[in-house]
Design an enzyme around this catalytic site. Structure first.
Site, PDB file in Angstrom:
ATOM      1  N   TYR A   1     -23.813  68.100  62.901  1.00 58.07           N
ATOM      2  CA  TYR A   1     -23.211  68.681  64.114  1.00 58.07           C
ATOM      3  C   TYR A   1     -21.985  69.380  63.501  1.00 58.07           C
ATOM      4  O   TYR A   1     -21.110  68.730  62.834  1.00 58.07           O
ATOM      5  CB  TYR A   1     -22.733  67.713  65.286  1.00 58.07           C
ATOM      6  CG  TYR A   1     -23.683  66.960  65.972  1.00 58.07           C
ATOM      7  CD1 TYR A   1     -25.086  67.272  65.794  1.00 58.07           C
ATOM      8  CD2 TYR A   1     -23.612  66.121  66.936  1.00 58.07           C
ATOM      9  CE1 TYR A   1     -26.325  66.663  66.518  1.00 58.07           C
ATOM     10  CE2 TYR A   1     -24.528  65.444  67.289  1.00 58.07           C
ATOM     11  CZ  TYR A   1     -25.869  65.638  67.178  1.00 58.07           C
ATOM     12  OH  TYR A   1     -26.963  65.032  68.148  1.00 58.07           O
TER      13      TYR A   1
ATOM     14  N   TRP B   1     -31.277  62.390  75.197  1.00 55.69           N
ATOM     15  CA  TRP B   1     -30.250  63.631  74.917  1.00 55.69           C
ATOM     16  C   TRP B   1     -30.976  64.845  75.563  1.00 55.69           C
ATOM     17  O   TRP B   1     -32.191  64.949  76.229  1.00 55.69           O
ATOM     18  CB  TRP B   1     -30.371  63.999  73.442  1.00 55.69           C
ATOM     19  CG  TRP B   1     -31.559  64.189  72.376  1.00 55.69           C
ATOM     20  CD1 TRP B   1     -32.144  63.156  71.966  1.00 55.69           C
ATOM     21  CD2 TRP B   1     -32.389  65.294  72.203  1.00 55.69           C
ATOM     22  NE1 TRP B   1     -33.389  63.728  71.124  1.00 55.69           N
ATOM     23  CE2 TRP B   1     -33.374  65.066  71.495  1.00 55.69           C
ATOM     24  CE3 TRP B   1     -32.079  66.586  72.576  1.00 55.69           C
ATOM     25  CZ2 TRP B   1     -34.280  66.021  71.018  1.00 55.69           C
ATOM     26  CZ3 TRP B   1     -32.896  67.493  72.196  1.00 55.69           C
ATOM     27  CH2 TRP B   1     -33.996  67.347  71.474  1.00 55.69           C
TER      28      TRP B   1
ATOM     29  N   ALA C   1     -31.835  69.827  79.601  1.00 58.90           N
ATOM     30  CA  ALA C   1     -32.585  70.797  79.044  1.00 58.90           C
ATOM     31  C   ALA C   1     -31.650  71.865  78.433  1.00 58.90           C
ATOM     32  O   ALA C   1     -31.819  73.056  78.609  1.00 58.90           O
ATOM     33  CB  ALA C   1     -33.857  71.062  79.821  1.00 58.90           C
TER      34      ALA C   1
HETATM   35  P1  NDP Z   1     -27.494  68.801  78.120  1.00 57.75           P
HETATM   36  O1  NDP Z   1     -29.080  69.237  78.150  1.00 57.75           O
HETATM   37  O2  NDP Z   1     -26.725  67.991  79.422  1.00 57.75           O
HETATM   38  O3  NDP Z   1     -26.787  70.281  77.856  1.00 57.75           O
HETATM   39  C1  NDP Z   1     -25.534  70.465  77.991  1.00 57.75           C
HETATM   40  C2  NDP Z   1     -24.905  71.852  78.020  1.00 57.75           C
HETATM   41  O4  NDP Z   1     -25.333  72.324  79.495  1.00 57.75           O
HETATM   42  C3  NDP Z   1     -23.556  71.923  78.063  1.00 57.75           C
HETATM   43  O5  NDP Z   1     -22.728  72.045  76.911  1.00 57.75           O
HETATM   44  C4  NDP Z   1     -23.272  73.114  78.909  1.00 57.75           C
HETATM   45  O6  NDP Z   1     -23.612  74.309  78.108  1.00 57.75           O
HETATM   46  C5  NDP Z   1     -24.307  72.889  80.012  1.00 57.75           C
HETATM   47  N1  NDP Z   1     -23.883  72.315  81.345  1.00 57.75           N
HETATM   48  C6  NDP Z   1     -23.630  70.835  81.188  1.00 57.75           C
HETATM   49  N2  NDP Z   1     -23.373  70.718  82.632  1.00 57.75           N
HETATM   50  C7  NDP Z   1     -23.258  71.550  83.215  1.00 57.75           C
HETATM   51  C8  NDP Z   1     -23.116  72.022  84.803  1.00 57.75           C
HETATM   52  N3  NDP Z   1     -22.473  71.047  85.476  1.00 57.75           N
HETATM   53  N4  NDP Z   1     -23.205  73.145  85.037  1.00 57.75           N
HETATM   54  C9  NDP Z   1     -23.440  74.292  84.257  1.00 57.75           C
HETATM   55  N5  NDP Z   1     -23.808  73.972  82.865  1.00 57.75           N
HETATM   56  C10 NDP Z   1     -23.630  72.739  82.452  1.00 57.75           C
HETATM   57  O7  NDP Z   1     -27.132  67.938  76.863  1.00 57.75           O
HETATM   58  P2  NDP Z   1     -27.070  68.112  75.103  1.00 57.75           P
HETATM   59  O8  NDP Z   1     -28.185  69.146  74.955  1.00 57.75           O
HETATM   60  O9  NDP Z   1     -25.676  68.699  75.009  1.00 57.75           O
HETATM   61  O10 NDP Z   1     -27.436  66.799  74.687  1.00 57.75           O
HETATM   62  C11 NDP Z   1     -26.275  65.787  74.741  1.00 57.75           C
HETATM   63  C12 NDP Z   1     -25.971  65.251  73.850  1.00 57.75           C
HETATM   64  O11 NDP Z   1     -27.260  64.422  73.178  1.00 57.75           O
HETATM   65  C13 NDP Z   1     -25.485  65.927  72.537  1.00 57.75           C
HETATM   66  O12 NDP Z   1     -24.178  66.318  72.662  1.00 57.75           O
HETATM   67  C14 NDP Z   1     -25.984  65.124  71.338  1.00 57.75           C
HETATM   68  O13 NDP Z   1     -24.799  64.040  71.328  1.00 57.75           O
HETATM   69  C15 NDP Z   1     -27.204  64.547  71.712  1.00 57.75           C
HETATM   70  N6  NDP Z   1     -28.373  65.059  71.301  1.00 57.75           N
HETATM   71  C16 NDP Z   1     -29.161  64.327  70.393  1.00 57.75           C
HETATM   72  C17 NDP Z   1     -30.073  64.991  69.691  1.00 57.75           C
HETATM   73  C18 NDP Z   1     -30.961  64.397  68.622  1.00 57.75           C
HETATM   74  O14 NDP Z   1     -31.748  64.957  67.883  1.00 57.75           O
HETATM   75  N7  NDP Z   1     -30.695  62.935  68.601  1.00 57.75           N
HETATM   76  C19 NDP Z   1     -30.677  66.639  69.703  1.00 57.75           C
HETATM   77  C20 NDP Z   1     -29.657  67.187  70.809  1.00 57.75           C
HETATM   78  C21 NDP Z   1     -28.553  66.431  71.399  1.00 57.75           C
HETATM   79  P3  NDP Z   1     -22.844  75.667  78.100  1.00 57.75           P
HETATM   80  O15 NDP Z   1     -21.478  75.609  79.181  1.00 57.75           O
HETATM   81  O16 NDP Z   1     -22.597  76.150  76.770  1.00 57.75           O
HETATM   82  O17 NDP Z   1     -24.077  76.394  78.992  1.00 57.75           O
END
Ligand code: NDP
Length: 329
Positions: free
Chosen positions: A56, A211, A215
């Site tokens: 990350y 995770w 999406a």
């Molecule tokens: P989400 O699918 O929940 O996406 C989060 C993103 O969505 C935010 O950063 C923001 O992005 C947007 N968002 C979140 N809440 C809202 C809201 N209420 N309204 C509007 N937009 C919103 O989760 P992540 O993909 O971030 O995954 C979560 C965690 O999982 C990661 O941080 C990581 O720790 C882990 N992970 C692990 C992986 C693995 O391979 N093991 C791979 C991927 C993630 P924005 O504002 O930029 O649009």
């Protein structure tokens, strides 16, 4: 609503049902001040698990998180922090990634330095490594536990078969096996959590830290009719993620889901996260947020679970039309 906690698989480790991750945000998309505001709010709301990985922001995410933990001075026994090894931090040499003893030991040491911590609570094998015998990986994780550098270990995006292989080897050799898997899980990606792992929740007591519950933001509904500025799927270098996630089929479903959420008096992200929490095999839903306001909104998912009655869950199924099938035996 008060935070709920759940044992991570069969382990004694109690993890908050909502947790906070740092992928693409910490050390990259957001300022360190925003990262601090997110962690502070999360901690105050009872979130006890902060998820991270070597890849990350190529190590920077761990540095930012470590500096915040140090600044806040929270008791070390009050939170769980993770890292993951496999992808390295950008080095392309064959010894700089994977799940060999060499990379796992060096990566763990490097993560501890970046975090400024003495041990990690959870250490993940971020992907399976087809080039390294599973025996070597299991031995190394066991040894890292014996050395006090990590407390528990897990896998991410491993198949049920790979997880079972690790368990079989650990059992035969009286080593400590993985307690948790970190798979993608959301309304669009369901098979592993709902079907593939269904036996091993029981047999080995697998926990899951899931995770991308939204999406990557699509399940917030904000991509429905326009492409908003300053969001993840518009970030340079993430065209692949946009292509993978933002399909017309999904948007069609998201529009209908949005109407249902409105009927329930919930925002769509809150309903989508509550849907993940309803699955009893999900130990914790890892939230991602680029703004404090998103995190504040998303935390309401805990209280929203009770609104997702069997009838509402069925209406969601009718919209999604993607319930994974169990193989016929
Ligand atoms: P989400 O699918 O929940 O996406 C989060 C993103 O969505 C935010 O950063 C923001 O992005 C947007 N968002 C979140 N809440 C809202 C809201 N209420 N309204 C509007 N937009 C919103 O989760 P992540 O993909 O971030 O995954 C979560 C965690 O999982 C990661 O941080 C990581 O720790 C882990 N992970 C692990 C992986 C693995 O391979 N093991 C791979 C991927 C993630 P924005 O504002 O930029 O649009």
């Amino acid at each position: 609503m008060e935070m709920q906690y759940k044992n991570l698989g069969k382990s004694g480790l109690q993890v908050s049902r909502l947790s906070l991750g740092s992928w693409l945000t910490f050390g990259k998309q957001i300022s360190d001040d925003t990262a601090e505001a997110l962690m502070t709010y999360a901690y105050e709301q009872g979130i006890n698990f902060f998820d991270n990985a070597e890849i990350y922001a190529r190590g920077k995410s761990e540095e930012v998180m470590g500096a915040i933990l140090k600044k806040k001075g929270w008791a070390r026994d009050s939170y769980i922090v993770s890292s993951k090894a496999f992808f390295g931090i950008g080095g392309e040499l064959p010894t700089q990634k994977g799940l060999s003893r060499k990379h796992l030991v060096e990566a763990c040491e490097a993560a501890l330095k970046r975090f400024q911590l003495d041990y990690l609570d959870l250490y993940y094998c971020h992907r399976p490594d087809k080039q390294t015998p599973i025996e070597e990986t299991v031995w190394t994780m066991h040894q890292l536990i014996m050395q006090g550098k990590i407390l528990y270990w897990g896998t991410s995006e491993w198949s049920a078969q790979e997880i079972m292989e690790a368990h079989m080897f650990a059992k035969q050799n009286h080593l400590i096996g993985p307690i948790v898997e970190q798979p993608e899980y959301n309304m669009f990606v369901r098979n592993k959590v709902e079907v593939e792992f269904s036996q091993i929740y029981k047999s080995v007591g697998l926990g899951t830290t899931i995770w991308s519950p939204l999406a990557s933001g699509i399940l917030s509904g904000k991509y429905n009719d326009q492409f908003p500025d300053g969001t993840r799927l518009g970030m340079d270098g993430l065209e692949w993620l946009k292509e993978r996630n933002l399909t017309q089929e999904r948007i069609t479903a998201v529009l209908e889901l949005g109407n249902l959420a409105k009927e329930l008096g919930l925002s769509l992200p809150v309903m989508s996260l509550a849907w993940c929490l309803k699955n009893p095999n999900v130990s914790t839903v890892i939230l991602g947020a680029s703004k404090l306001q998103q995190l504040q909104e998303n935390m309401q998912a805990l209280g929203a679970q009770e609104l997702l009655t069997p009838e509402i869950m069925q209406r969601i199924e009718d919209i999604l039309q993607n319930k994974p099938e169990f193989p016929a035996y």
